[in-house]
Design an enzyme around this catalytic site. Structure first.
Site, PDB file in Angstrom:
ATOM      1  N   ASP A 108     -49.900   5.041 -12.689  1.00  0.00           N
ATOM      2  CA  ASP A 108     -48.592   4.579 -13.129  1.00  0.00           C
ATOM      3  C   ASP A 108     -48.489   3.055 -12.968  1.00  0.00           C
ATOM      4  O   ASP A 108     -49.340   2.336 -13.477  1.00  0.00           O
ATOM      5  CB  ASP A 108     -47.502   5.347 -12.359  1.00  0.00           C
ATOM      6  CG  ASP A 108     -46.106   5.099 -12.867  1.00  0.00           C
ATOM      7  OD1 ASP A 108     -45.740   5.674 -13.904  1.00  0.00           O
ATOM      8  OD2 ASP A 108     -45.386   4.304 -12.231  1.00  0.00           O
ATOM      9  N   ARG A 109     -47.482   2.538 -12.277  1.00  0.00           N
ATOM     10  CA  ARG A 109     -47.351   1.082 -12.134  1.00  0.00           C
ATOM     11  C   ARG A 109     -48.578   0.506 -11.426  1.00  0.00           C
ATOM     12  O   ARG A 109     -49.028  -0.608 -11.734  1.00  0.00           O
ATOM     13  CB  ARG A 109     -46.083   0.705 -11.363  1.00  0.00           C
ATOM     14  CG  ARG A 109     -44.791   1.268 -11.898  1.00  0.00           C
ATOM     15  CD  ARG A 109     -44.535   0.932 -13.359  1.00  0.00           C
ATOM     16  NE  ARG A 109     -44.062  -0.426 -13.572  1.00  0.00           N
ATOM     17  CZ  ARG A 109     -43.640  -0.891 -14.750  1.00  0.00           C
ATOM     18  NH1 ARG A 109     -43.677  -0.104 -15.817  1.00  0.00           N
ATOM     19  NH2 ARG A 109     -43.221  -2.144 -14.885  1.00  0.00           N
ATOM     20  N   ARG A 112     -51.141  -0.274 -13.887  1.00  0.00           N
ATOM     21  CA  ARG A 112     -50.878  -1.524 -14.618  1.00  0.00           C
ATOM     22  C   ARG A 112     -51.289  -2.731 -13.771  1.00  0.00           C
ATOM     23  O   ARG A 112     -51.808  -3.728 -14.299  1.00  0.00           O
ATOM     24  CB  ARG A 112     -49.408  -1.589 -15.029  1.00  0.00           C
ATOM     25  CG  ARG A 112     -49.013  -0.395 -15.885  1.00  0.00           C
ATOM     26  CD  ARG A 112     -47.613  -0.455 -16.460  1.00  0.00           C
ATOM     27  NE  ARG A 112     -47.310   0.836 -17.072  1.00  0.00           N
ATOM     28  CZ  ARG A 112     -47.787   1.245 -18.251  1.00  0.00           C
ATOM     29  NH1 ARG A 112     -48.568   0.433 -18.963  1.00  0.00           N
ATOM     30  NH2 ARG A 112     -47.490   2.436 -18.724  1.00  0.00           N
ATOM     31  N   HIS A 153     -36.167   5.319 -18.777  1.00  0.00           N
ATOM     32  CA  HIS A 153     -35.974   4.468 -17.601  1.00  0.00           C
ATOM     33  C   HIS A 153     -36.540   3.074 -17.812  1.00  0.00           C
ATOM     34  O   HIS A 153     -36.059   2.118 -17.201  1.00  0.00           O
ATOM     35  CB  HIS A 153     -36.613   5.120 -16.370  1.00  0.00           C
ATOM     36  CG  HIS A 153     -38.089   5.332 -16.467  1.00  0.00           C
ATOM     37  ND1 HIS A 153     -38.662   6.193 -17.367  1.00  0.00           N
ATOM     38  CD2 HIS A 153     -39.118   4.766 -15.776  1.00  0.00           C
ATOM     39  CE1 HIS A 153     -39.975   6.163 -17.227  1.00  0.00           C
ATOM     40  NE2 HIS A 153     -40.277   5.310 -16.285  1.00  0.00           N
ATOM     41  N   TRP A 154     -37.542   2.932 -18.688  1.00  0.00           N
ATOM     42  CA  TRP A 154     -38.082   1.609 -18.972  1.00  0.00           C
ATOM     43  C   TRP A 154     -36.983   0.673 -19.504  1.00  0.00           C
ATOM     44  O   TRP A 154     -36.988  -0.518 -19.226  1.00  0.00           O
ATOM     45  CB  TRP A 154     -39.187   1.706 -20.024  1.00  0.00           C
ATOM     46  CG  TRP A 154     -40.532   2.104 -19.495  1.00  0.00           C
ATOM     47  CD1 TRP A 154     -40.820   3.122 -18.634  1.00  0.00           C
ATOM     48  CD2 TRP A 154     -41.787   1.488 -19.809  1.00  0.00           C
ATOM     49  NE1 TRP A 154     -42.162   3.194 -18.400  1.00  0.00           N
ATOM     50  CE2 TRP A 154     -42.786   2.210 -19.108  1.00  0.00           C
ATOM     51  CE3 TRP A 154     -42.157   0.424 -20.621  1.00  0.00           C
ATOM     52  CZ2 TRP A 154     -44.139   1.868 -19.198  1.00  0.00           C
ATOM     53  CZ3 TRP A 154     -43.503   0.090 -20.719  1.00  0.00           C
ATOM     54  CH2 TRP A 154     -44.477   0.804 -20.004  1.00  0.00           C
ATOM     55  N   TYR A 215     -39.923  -3.436 -13.172  1.00  0.00           N
ATOM     56  CA  TYR A 215     -39.749  -3.072 -14.581  1.00  0.00           C
ATOM     57  C   TYR A 215     -39.209  -4.241 -15.398  1.00  0.00           C
ATOM     58  O   TYR A 215     -39.586  -4.412 -16.571  1.00  0.00           O
ATOM     59  CB  TYR A 215     -38.824  -1.856 -14.701  1.00  0.00           C
ATOM     60  CG  TYR A 215     -39.561  -0.568 -14.438  1.00  0.00           C
ATOM     61  CD1 TYR A 215     -40.091   0.181 -15.487  1.00  0.00           C
ATOM     62  CD2 TYR A 215     -39.738  -0.095 -13.135  1.00  0.00           C
ATOM     63  CE1 TYR A 215     -40.768   1.361 -15.251  1.00  0.00           C
ATOM     64  CE2 TYR A 215     -40.427   1.084 -12.889  1.00  0.00           C
ATOM     65  CZ  TYR A 215     -40.938   1.803 -13.941  1.00  0.00           C
ATOM     66  OH  TYR A 215     -41.634   2.976 -13.707  1.00  0.00           O
ATOM     67  N   HIS A 277     -47.556  14.077 -15.390  1.00  0.00           N
ATOM     68  CA  HIS A 277     -47.750  12.675 -15.013  1.00  0.00           C
ATOM     69  C   HIS A 277     -48.336  12.525 -13.618  1.00  0.00           C
ATOM     70  O   HIS A 277     -49.191  11.665 -13.373  1.00  0.00           O
ATOM     71  CB  HIS A 277     -46.409  11.947 -15.099  1.00  0.00           C
ATOM     72  CG  HIS A 277     -46.456  10.524 -14.656  1.00  0.00           C
ATOM     73  ND1 HIS A 277     -47.253   9.572 -15.275  1.00  0.00           N
ATOM     74  CD2 HIS A 277     -45.809   9.871 -13.646  1.00  0.00           C
ATOM     75  CE1 HIS A 277     -47.079   8.397 -14.679  1.00  0.00           C
ATOM     76  NE2 HIS A 277     -46.220   8.554 -13.693  1.00  0.00           N
TER      77      HIS A 277
END
Length: 298
Positions: A108-109, A112, A153-154, A215, A277
């Site tokens: 997930d994050r 990134r 949510h993004w 975010y 996920h």
């Protein structure tokens, strides 16, 4: 949850400012760094880290702003929570631990951050694995109704301070449960002790604000960094949940990631069947097997 792993807090300094990064370390052998995603902590690796530690020196940290790491100022451009800043933190932590070159696994994050780490610090990354994501720039440039619904949510989190913060504060734990129980996974996928950690951290308003800044950076300064069109040079493993948003979309994750690789032939991976996920916790056995095979090639 991590047995005889050693806990640490390391102060780091970079162009993004100072931060204190919390984490755990255990095992011996070639080093591997594990990075969590939203809305979790390093606790998400509690089933996988001890197994990897049989053959590796395993480090699992909390990203800046999350859990027990510090929450630096963000800045008007949100640069304090850019993936570049988070990646620099992790390189500094690994250097402090005596690891100048290492493998990175992110979800997930954290995935990134892993992507940015491989671009900004190619000499430090031996190989990398990204779990259940497509590149940030790709996501924003391919938004349709389906994706906007699943990833609402993004767009909610990037609204100006402090509207999202106030709305989430109405019932933060119930909201947390809706996130952890979504995107193709169920809340029961998370072990009670891990869930308690997520609840403890998400209950802190300052931590929630830092997560939202992550975010906000992703929709602004991170896209500026991504515009450089850099390519990953290290071997890349791409895993996703078969029932996740990534796994049920129209894009071929491997094809998308090969477009971001300097050597597309070094990109491999596939779906983790029976997982959404949160594949690391839903199907830790299959995820562990895939990671072990990939890391052993180093």
């Amino acid at each position: 949850m991590f047995g005889d792993f050693e806990r640490f807090d390391i102060d780091v300094r970079s162009a993004a400012g100072e931060a204190r990064i919390h984490g755990v370390r255990g095992g011996s052998g070639p080093p591997v760094l594990l990075l969590h995603g939203f809305p979790q902590t390093h606790a998400m690796w509690h089933r996988i880290a001890p197994e990897l530690a049989r053959d590796h020196t395993v480090v699992a940290t909390d990203l800046r702003g999350y859990a027990d790491s510090s929450r630096p100022a963000s800045g008007d451009d949100h640069a304090g929570y850019s993936f570049r800043a988070m990646a620099a933190d992790q390189v500094a932590v690994m250097a402090e631990l005596g690891c100048d070159r290492f493998a990175v696994v992110g979800h997930d994050r954290g995935a990134r951050v892993t992507h940015r780490l491989a671009l900004d610090h190619p000499d430090a990354v031996d190989r990398l694995a990204v779990l259940d994501i497509l590149p940030t720039a790709h996501v924003y440039s391919h938004v349709d109704r389906r994706l906007a619904t699943a990833y609402y949510h993004w767009f909610f989190f990037i609204q100006p301070f402090d509207l999202p913060e106030r709305l989430i504060a109405g019932d933060p734990i119930r909201y947390l449960h809706s996130l952890l129980g979504g995107w193709g996974s169920g809340l029961a996928a998370h072990a009670p002790e891990a869930l308690a950690e997520y609840e403890r951290c998400f209950g802190d308003p300052d931590t929630r604000h830092a997560m939202l800044e992550d975010y906000r950076a992703g929709a602004s300064i991170d896209l500026e960094h991504d515009a450089a069109d850099e390519r990953v040079g290290a071997p890349l493993l791409v895993l996703w949940g078969g029932a996740s948003v990534v796994g049920t979309g129209s894009a071929d994750p491997l094809a998308v990631w090969r477009e971001r690789a300097a050597r597309p032939g070094l990109v491999r991976g596939g779906a983790i069947d029976g997982a959404g996920h949160f594949l690391v916790e839903e199907r830790h056995d299959l995820t562990l097997a895939a990671l072990r095979g990939f890391l052993a090639e180093g």
